[in-house]
Design a protein around this motif. Structure first.
Motif, short mmCIF file in Angstrom:
data_model
loop_
_atom_site.label_atom_id
_atom_site.label_comp_id
_atom_site.label_asym_id
_atom_site.label_seq_id
_atom_site.Cartn_x
_atom_site.Cartn_y
_atom_site.Cartn_z
N LYS A 167 1.80 2.35 8.96
CA LYS A 167 0.95 2.13 10.32
C LYS A 167 1.06 3.34 11.04
O LYS A 167 1.82 4.19 10.85
N GLY A 168 -0.06 3.31 11.79
CA GLY A 168 -0.44 4.62 12.22
C GLY A 168 -1.23 5.49 11.82
O GLY A 168 -1.67 5.15 10.72
N GLY A 169 -1.32 6.84 12.16
CA GLY A 169 -2.21 7.95 11.76
C GLY A 169 -3.55 7.50 11.83
O GLY A 169 -4.02 6.77 12.78
N PRO A 170 -4.49 7.66 10.77
CA PRO A 170 -5.90 7.05 10.92
C PRO A 170 -6.19 5.55 10.83
O PRO A 170 -7.37 5.32 10.98
N ILE A 171 -5.27 4.66 10.50
CA ILE A 171 -5.48 3.53 10.40
C ILE A 171 -4.16 2.58 11.48
O ILE A 171 -3.44 3.11 11.82
N LEU A 172 -4.81 1.30 11.39
CA LEU A 172 -3.62 0.55 12.03
C LEU A 172 -2.48 -0.03 11.35
O LEU A 172 -1.40 0.31 11.56
N THR A 173 -2.93 -0.45 9.94
CA THR A 173 -1.99 -0.80 8.92
C THR A 173 -2.49 -0.75 7.63
O THR A 173 -3.72 -0.63 7.59
N ILE A 174 -1.48 -0.61 6.69
CA ILE A 174 -2.02 -0.27 5.18
C ILE A 174 -0.68 -0.78 4.55
O ILE A 174 0.51 -0.51 4.87
N ALA A 175 -1.03 -1.29 3.19
CA ALA A 175 0.11 -1.67 2.24
C ALA A 175 -0.12 -1.17 1.02
O ALA A 175 -1.29 -1.39 0.60
N PHE A 176 0.67 -0.83 0.13
CA PHE A 176 0.57 -0.53 -1.34
C PHE A 176 1.47 -1.28 -2.10
O PHE A 176 2.70 -1.59 -1.85
N ASN A 177 0.98 -2.03 -3.27
CA ASN A 177 1.81 -3.10 -3.79
C ASN A 177 1.66 -2.34 -5.23
O ASN A 177 0.66 -2.40 -5.86
N ALA A 178 2.83 -2.08 -5.69
CA ALA A 178 3.02 -1.59 -7.18
C ALA A 178 3.48 -2.64 -8.19
O ALA A 178 4.53 -2.30 -8.66
N TYR A 179 2.70 -3.62 -8.17
CA TYR A 179 3.26 -4.74 -9.03
C TYR A 179 2.88 -4.41 -10.56
O TYR A 179 1.60 -3.56 -10.89
N PRO A 180 3.60 -4.64 -11.34
CA PRO A 180 3.60 -4.36 -12.85
C PRO A 180 2.08 -4.81 -13.37
O PRO A 180 1.59 -3.86 -14.23
N GLU A 181 1.40 -5.89 -13.03
CA GLU A 181 0.28 -6.23 -13.48
C GLU A 181 -1.01 -5.89 -12.88
O GLU A 181 -2.05 -5.47 -13.40
N ARG A 182 -0.86 -5.56 -11.55
CA ARG A 182 -1.89 -5.29 -10.45
C ARG A 182 -1.39 -4.40 -9.43
O ARG A 182 -0.57 -4.90 -8.65
N TYR A 183 -1.80 -3.27 -9.36
CA TYR A 183 -1.66 -2.53 -8.00
C TYR A 183 -2.65 -2.77 -7.10
O TYR A 183 -3.85 -3.16 -7.38
N SER A 184 -2.36 -2.83 -5.76
CA SER A 184 -3.14 -2.84 -4.73
C SER A 184 -3.13 -1.98 -3.53
O SER A 184 -1.85 -1.54 -3.36
N ILE A 185 -4.12 -1.68 -2.80
CA ILE A 185 -3.88 -0.95 -1.45
C ILE A 185 -4.98 -1.79 -0.72
O ILE A 185 -5.98 -1.90 -0.78
N THR A 186 -4.34 -2.13 0.62
CA THR A 186 -5.00 -2.73 1.54
C THR A 186 -4.75 -2.10 3.02
O THR A 186 -3.55 -1.87 3.42
N ALA A 187 -6.07 -1.85 3.61
CA ALA A 187 -5.88 -1.51 5.05
C ALA A 187 -6.73 -1.99 6.01
O ALA A 187 -7.63 -2.46 5.70
#
Length: 174
Positions: A138-158
């Protein structure tokens, strides 16, 4: 047996007190989130926060590499319940799982990138024998962000910071 009957009301009273304190803490946290997501954000243009959230997600994806695709967004939503004159954007990208690098290495790469962007990071690790890894920020240029490094699927949500603008009007413009 009589000793246990006398202790039961004390145990129930303690549980009720702990539950009440927990509820108050949750309400305080939610109130703080609602207030912070709408206050002090006047003057930001929707196009600016929209561009900001897209930019940080796409550069985050490039930081770990691979073939990322837009899953959703950038989609506009309100900045809290009943707030009609503030809007924020949510943007999600994903890719197939690991490209040969270990998820742990990808999480470290993301943490380094986000640290450089002024985003405060917290590592995430699920429980179990084969835990799922990720990073929250959180912080910087956005409010919140998440990175999931799951074996089958990676995702970034901001989620972007809030901007001035009517959500209904902004939805019509999309």
């Amino acid at each position: 047996m009589t000793g246990m009957t006398n202790r039961r009301p004390l145990v129930d009273a303690r549980r009720a007190a702990v539950a009440a304190i927990g509820a108050l803490l949750c309400l305080g946290t939610l109130a703080g989130c609602s207030a912070s997501s709408t206050s002090g954000d006047s003057g930001r243009e929707p196009a600016t926060v929209r561009k900001s959230v897209v930019d940080v997600v796409e550069r985050s994806a490039a930081a770990v590499g691979g073939n990322w695709k837009v899953y959703s967004g950038p989609s506009v939503e309100g900045c809290g319940d009943g707030v009609e004159d503030k809007a924020r954007y949510v943007y999600i990208m994903e890719r197939s799982g690991s490209t040969g690098d270990e998820p742990d290495d990808d999480v470290k790469a993301m943490a380094e990138f986000w640290d450089g962007e002024g985003i405060a990071t917290t590592a995430y690790k699920s429980g179990g024998a084969d835990p799922l890894l990720g990073m929250r920020g959180k912080g910087g240029p956005i409010l919140t962000i998440a990175f999931n490094a799951y074996p089958e699927r990676y995702s970034i949500t901001a989620v972007s910071a809030c901007a001035d603008g009517n959500v209904s009007d902004l939805l019509e413009d999309e």
